[in-house]
Design a protein around this motif. Structure first.
Motif, PDB file in Angstrom:
ATOM      1  N   GLU A 162      -7.633   8.594   6.301  1.00  0.00           N
ATOM      2  CA  GLU A 162      -6.799   7.474   5.844  1.00  0.00           C
ATOM      3  C   GLU A 162      -7.277   6.171   6.473  1.00  0.00           C
ATOM      4  O   GLU A 162      -7.444   5.162   5.784  1.00  0.00           O
TER       5      GLU A 162
ATOM      6  N   HIS B  53       0.980   7.976  -1.322  1.00  0.00           N
ATOM      7  CA  HIS B  53      -0.128   8.225  -2.256  1.00  0.00           C
ATOM      8  C   HIS B  53      -1.438   8.403  -1.489  1.00  0.00           C
ATOM      9  O   HIS B  53      -2.200   9.333  -1.748  1.00  0.00           O
ATOM     10  N   LEU B  54      -1.685   7.512  -0.543  1.00  0.00           N
ATOM     11  CA  LEU B  54      -2.907   7.589   0.259  1.00  0.00           C
ATOM     12  C   LEU B  54      -2.982   8.913   1.004  1.00  0.00           C
ATOM     13  O   LEU B  54      -4.024   9.554   1.053  1.00  0.00           O
ATOM     14  N   SER B  55      -1.870   9.341   1.553  1.00  0.00           N
ATOM     15  CA  SER B  55      -1.837  10.617   2.281  1.00  0.00           C
ATOM     16  C   SER B  55      -2.179  11.784   1.354  1.00  0.00           C
ATOM     17  O   SER B  55      -2.911  12.697   1.738  1.00  0.00           O
TER      18      SER B  55
ATOM     19  N   VAL C 162      -6.372   3.871  -2.977  1.00  0.00           N
ATOM     20  CA  VAL C 162      -5.612   3.766  -1.726  1.00  0.00           C
ATOM     21  C   VAL C 162      -4.128   3.531  -1.956  1.00  0.00           C
ATOM     22  O   VAL C 162      -3.350   3.515  -1.011  1.00  0.00           O
TER      23      VAL C 162
ATOM     24  N   LEU D 229      -8.875   3.096   4.336  1.00  0.00           N
ATOM     25  CA  LEU D 229      -8.234   1.783   4.361  1.00  0.00           C
ATOM     26  C   LEU D 229      -9.174   0.710   4.904  1.00  0.00           C
ATOM     27  O   LEU D 229      -9.190  -0.422   4.407  1.00  0.00           O
TER      28      LEU D 229
ATOM     29  N   LEU E   4       1.489   4.407   1.075  1.00  0.00           N
ATOM     30  CA  LEU E   4       0.906   5.294   2.076  1.00  0.00           C
ATOM     31  C   LEU E   4       1.143   6.768   1.773  1.00  0.00           C
ATOM     32  O   LEU E   4       0.370   7.617   2.217  1.00  0.00           O
TER      33      LEU E   4
ATOM     34  N   GLN F 201      -4.026  11.543  -1.350  1.00  0.00           N
ATOM     35  CA  GLN F 201      -5.436  11.393  -1.697  1.00  0.00           C
ATOM     36  C   GLN F 201      -6.352  11.906  -0.586  1.00  0.00           C
ATOM     37  O   GLN F 201      -7.450  12.380  -0.855  1.00  0.00           O
ATOM     38  N   THR F 202      -5.907  11.785   0.658  1.00  0.00           N
ATOM     39  CA  THR F 202      -6.733  12.190   1.798  1.00  0.00           C
ATOM     40  C   THR F 202      -6.297  13.541   2.357  1.00  0.00           C
ATOM     41  O   THR F 202      -6.763  13.942   3.416  1.00  0.00           O
TER      42      THR F 202
ATOM     43  N   ILE G 182       0.871  -1.170   0.000  1.00  0.00           N
ATOM     44  CA  ILE G 182       0.000   0.000   0.000  1.00  0.00           C
ATOM     45  C   ILE G 182       0.910   1.223   0.000  1.00  0.00           C
ATOM     46  O   ILE G 182       1.732   1.395   0.892  1.00  0.00           O
TER      47      ILE G 182
END
Length: 122
Positions: free
Chosen positions: A33, A21-23, A77, A37, A19, A25-26, A17
């Motif tokens: 996050e 990228h996720l950060s 995610v 997830l 993270l 995105q959020t 994952i």
């Protein structure tokens, strides 16, 4: 979830994952996050299980649609290996070909991502 949030752990190459990228995105919202997830984990588990239990002769459109949903949520995610495997599975299903290799790769990518999420939660 107790995500490790220092930059070194967030960008670890072995984590399935992304993270960072996720950060992005959020917008850095840690609570979001966790929520995203958790949603991905439930959806990925559900879809992975559904694809596994579908009969071999099941409608290829159903398989393709499930893989398409999984592909989109995985990209969101940062589960890019899952997204790529789901994309391959989707293309095979839409072509009416169900190759064991595509199914195996998707299940392996899902297992790795879900395992990482369990570790992050632990």
């Amino acid at each position: 979830m107790s995500l490790a949030h220092d930059e070194q752990n967030r960008s670890a190459p072995s984590c399935p994952i992304d993270l960072v990228h996720l950060s992005r995105q959020t917008m850095g919202d840690r609570a979001l996050e966790h929520e995203v997830l958790a949603l991905f984990e439930r959806q990925a588990s559900h879809i992975g299980g559904k694809l596994t239990t579908l009969e071999t002769g099941a409608d290829h459109v159903v398989r393709a649609d499930l893989a398409h949903k999984l592909k989109g949520s995985a990209r969101a995610v940062g589960a890019f290996a899952v997204a790529k495997a789901a994309e391959n599975y989707e293309h095979s299903a839409r072509a009416g070909l169900m190759r064991a290799m595509d199914s195996r790769q998707l299940q392996e990518a899902l297992a790795e991502a879900l395992g990482a999420l369990r570790e992050l939660n632990g």
